[in-house]
Write an enzyme that holds these catalytic residues in place. Structure first.
Site: not given
Ligand SMILES: *[C@@H]1O[C@H](CO)[C@@H](O)[C@H](O)[C@H]1NC(C)=O
Ligand SMILES: *[C@@H]1O[C@H](CO)[C@@H](O)[C@H](O)[C@H]1NC(C)=O
Ligand SMILES: *[C@@H]1O[C@H](CO)[C@@H](O)[C@H](O)[C@H]1NC(C)=O
Length: 412
Positions: A388, A184
């Site tokens: 995610h 990320s």
């Protein structure tokens, strides 16, 4: 004794886009109470956790050129391994609101840090300024000097912090290159580093981008969407997410969580900033680890990091922080901030993304892929619901993701 009782108070609610599996969850987990006891991983620091599981661990501190005191955690070799053998360095960089805990929470045999150590790597875990391990500065206090202390974005993490930690790891081990793995924001800061300080490309054997984030136009995170259209502009938005340190108020988190959570699952998940940002995939969540994750995250960040991402969503560019017309001219000598020069990033890159990632949308990842000059491989996680956070905590992360990363590394 640590005792945690999870009450899965289930009401309902789903989110149309992207696909949420809350409906499936409701079917699968009818009103149930899960009890945990004597599992105290949530109360241990990262070095304590690593030690608990029988791995060698070291803590190092680096003072960067902006005066922040950054804490690095190291697993120099695997369990019961020969400590004298020279190993390649694997440097891991966490995402927004996270810390080095990301890579060890899942435990030995599952957490990427342990898998790499056991595969023969010298593992270094970075902590960006402002998180719980790097919330220190040589002169500034994070609370009483909040305005100055928290005046940074991921631009500064990428141009100053990560280079400082990489240099420290290389110097300490006497090596000239390392593997870099980011999740990320840990990928964003890699791209920032290698575009703004291109000499760092030469220090990278290869970079592995887990849930890459550079362009953000198509992300679907409800928190970022809502904050980015917040009436009253930046000042009003800062009032609800925190003027300096990112500390979104409970009203905002519970309002946003209604958009995807609707008081379902577990209240502490629905209102935890990290899950409000990234969503929650019950199928890949080990419920024993959930209380541990909730204790270790959110680990701290500056509001400016979040605002910088919101600017990316609005502008569609991957570029430096937008200070507004007048200040931009002063700082950049241009009306708008300069783009990051992706053409500078010539270190070899392997990208891993997924279909159901609220932050790292497939179209945005494809655009990044097309603009980067040296991508060696791009892999889509086969589970269509992979989200995610599954890149770090997913039950199947080893078989769907990490084994591939490690096998690619072993060929380099
Ligand atoms: C560790 O490796 C070194 C160098 O290869 C070797 O000399 C030593 O005997 C090994 N030690 C153990 C305990 O295997
Ligand atoms: C949350 O929603 C309530 C009711 O819609 C509203 O009055 C309040 O201002 C909202 N709070 C935030 C921080 O958005
Ligand atoms: C969940 O985590 C616990 C604690 O680390 C572990 O013992 C268990 O095997 C994990 N379960 C799965 C399905 O990975």
């Amino acid at each position: 004794m640590f005792r945690f009782v999870l009450i899965l108070a289930l009401l309902g609610g789903s989110r149309a886009n992207p696909t949420s599996d809350i409906d499936d969850i409701l079917k699968e987990y009818p009103n149930s109470v899960v009890e945990f006891s004597e599992f105290n991983d949530g109360d241990l620091t990262v070095p304590e956790l690593i030690e608990k599981y029988g791995y060698p661990v070291e803590t190092h501190h680096v003072i960067n050129s902006d005066g922040y005191i950054l804490e690095l955690h190291r697993i120099p070799y695997g369990k019961n391994q020969n400590s004298t053998i020279k190993r390649q360095v694997a440097y891991l960089q966490h995402g927004l609101l996270c810390s080095s805990a990301d890579w060890v929470i899942a435990g030995p045999g599952k957490g990427l840090a342990y898998l790499l150590a056991d595969a023969g790597y010298d593992v270094w875990l970075g902590n960006a300024r402002g998180n719980v391990y790097s919330r220190r500065h040589v002169t500034l206090d994070p609370d009483s000097d909040a305005k100055k202390f928290w005046d940074f974005s991921w631009h500064e993490i990428g141009t100053v912090d990560v280079p400082a930690m990489i240099d420290f790891a290389l110097e300490h081990t006497g090596q000239s290159k390392l593997f870099h793995i980011g999740h990320s924001q840990g990928t964003t800061t890699f791209y920032v580093m290698c575009s703004e300080r291109p000499e760092y490309n030469d220090k990278i054997i290869a970079h592995f981008s887990l849930a890459p984030i550079a362009f953000m136009k198509h992300m679907t995170s409800p928190l970022l969407q809502i904050v980015s259209i917040f009436p009253g502009g930046l000042e009003a938005a800062l009032k609800v997410i925190g003027m300096n340190e990112f500390l979104p108020n409970d009203g905002l988190l519970s309002n946003v969580s209604e958009a995807w959570c609707d008081k379902s699952i577990l209240q502490s998940v629905c209102t935890n900033a990290i899950f409000v940002l990234c969503g929650f995939n019950k199928a890949q969540m080990n419920t024993t680890l959930l209380p541990v994750i909730l204790k270790h995250t959110p680990a701290g960040a500056a509001s400016k990091q979040v605002i910088h991402y919101i600017q990316e969503i609005k502008s569609g560019f991957f570029r430096q922080y937008d200070y507004g017309l007048i200040k931009n001219i002063k700082i950049y000598n241009k009306f708008s901030p300069p783009n990051y020069k992706l053409a500078n990033i010539d270190a070899p890159i392997y990208m891993f993304n997924s279909k159901n990632d609220w932050m790292s949308a497939e179209v945005d990842v494809n655009r990044l892929y097309n603009e980067l000059p040296n991508v060696q491989g791009k892999f889509l996680v086969t589970d269509p619901k992979w989200n995610h956070l599954d890149f770090i905590w997913g039950i199947q992360a080893p078989e769907l993701l990490y084994n591939k990363v490690i096998s690619l590394m072993s060929d380099l």
